[in-house]
Design a protein around this motif. Structure first.
Motif, short mmCIF file in Angstrom:
data_model
loop_
_atom_site.label_atom_id
_atom_site.label_comp_id
_atom_site.label_asym_id
_atom_site.label_seq_id
_atom_site.Cartn_x
_atom_site.Cartn_y
_atom_site.Cartn_z
N GLU A 71 8.92 -5.54 -11.75
CA GLU A 71 9.68 -4.43 -11.15
C GLU A 71 9.22 -4.11 -9.73
OE1 GLU A 71 10.15 0.39 -11.90
OE2 GLU A 71 9.22 -0.84 -13.44
N ALA A 72 8.03 -4.50 -9.37
CA ALA A 72 7.42 -4.08 -8.11
C ALA A 72 8.06 -4.72 -6.89
CB ALA A 72 5.92 -4.41 -8.14
N ASP A 73 8.04 -3.95 -5.79
CA ASP A 73 8.44 -4.45 -4.47
C ASP A 73 7.24 -5.10 -3.77
OD1 ASP A 73 11.11 -3.37 -4.61
OD2 ASP A 73 10.22 -1.40 -4.20
N ALA A 74 6.04 -4.76 -4.23
CA ALA A 74 4.80 -5.32 -3.68
C ALA A 74 3.77 -5.36 -4.80
CB ALA A 74 4.29 -4.47 -2.53
N VAL A 75 3.01 -6.43 -4.84
CA VAL A 75 1.91 -6.55 -5.80
C VAL A 75 0.63 -6.68 -5.00
CG1 VAL A 75 0.88 -7.93 -7.65
CG2 VAL A 75 3.37 -7.58 -7.57
N LEU A 76 -0.26 -5.73 -5.20
CA LEU A 76 -1.55 -5.72 -4.52
C LEU A 76 -2.61 -6.13 -5.53
CD1 LEU A 76 -1.27 -2.28 -2.65
CD2 LEU A 76 -0.32 -4.51 -2.01
N VAL A 77 -3.45 -7.08 -5.16
CA VAL A 77 -4.51 -7.58 -6.04
C VAL A 77 -5.84 -7.22 -5.41
CG1 VAL A 77 -5.52 -9.61 -7.14
CG2 VAL A 77 -3.03 -9.47 -6.82
N VAL A 78 -6.67 -6.50 -6.15
CA VAL A 78 -7.98 -6.10 -5.67
C VAL A 78 -8.96 -7.24 -5.89
CG1 VAL A 78 -9.89 -4.49 -6.02
CG2 VAL A 78 -7.52 -3.65 -6.12
N ALA A 79 -9.47 -7.80 -4.79
CA ALA A 79 -10.57 -8.76 -4.88
C ALA A 79 -11.82 -7.92 -5.16
CB ALA A 79 -10.72 -9.53 -3.58
N SER A 80 -12.66 -8.38 -6.02
CA SER A 80 -13.76 -7.55 -6.48
C SER A 80 -15.00 -8.39 -6.75
CB SER A 80 -13.33 -6.85 -7.79
OG SER A 80 -14.40 -6.14 -8.37
N GLU A 81 -16.12 -7.73 -6.80
CA GLU A 81 -17.35 -8.40 -7.23
C GLU A 81 -17.28 -8.69 -8.72
OE1 GLU A 81 -20.82 -6.21 -6.11
OE2 GLU A 81 -20.16 -6.01 -4.02
N HIS A 82 -16.42 -7.99 -9.43
CA HIS A 82 -16.27 -8.15 -10.87
C HIS A 82 -15.30 -9.29 -11.17
CE1 HIS A 82 -18.33 -4.31 -11.66
NE2 HIS A 82 -17.71 -3.90 -10.57
#
Length: 138
Positions: A71-82
């Motif tokens: 459904e999203a117009d944008a997908v943000l992915v958090v790069a993480s130490e985890h």
């Protein structure tokens, strides 16, 4: 398909369950900028250590999260130490949409700690922080 130049863009924020705090910070920035979330999965992650013990709930969450990416117009992915697992399924769904011309914004936020070849896909935009991405839009 509309771009991100208007308020009210629908955004999904993905990231490791073990870094839900950072995901929530990104979501707060997105909402403060006038956009909406397709889903906030980060509010209740207590059962994330044992999905099998709550199979029905896990199945429902998987469906909701995938639907939110679609459904999203944008997908943000958090790069993480985890480390993350589900986030890569979400990234894959976003890249599939982007490769079909259905999604203009697949964004990796932050410093890469655990490399994935898909972080370097040409349709993925890499930015240091959510504020850098949000600043591109009036």
């Amino acid at each position: 398909m509309g771009g991100c130049n208007s308020a009210g863009v629908k955004i999904y924020v993905s990231g490791p369950v073990s870094d839900a705090t950072t995901v929530q910070e990104v979501q707060n920035a997105v909402v403060a900028a006038g956009h909406e979330l397709t889903l906030d999965w980060s509010a209740d992650v207590a059962f994330a250590q044992d999905y099998a013990s709550q199979a029905e709930r896990s199945a429902r969450m998987a469906q909701e999260e995938l639907a939110a990416v679609l459904e999203a117009d944008a997908v943000l992915v958090v790069a993480s130490e985890h480390d993350g697992r589900g986030m890569f399924v979400e990234l894959g769904a976003a890249l599939t949409r982007a490769s079909r011309g259905e999604l203009d914004h697949v964004v990796l936020l932050g410093e890469i700690h655990h490399e994935s070849v898909f972080y370097f896909h040409p349709l993925v935009q890499r930015v240091p922080a959510v504020e850098d991405w949000l600043a591109q839009f009036p």
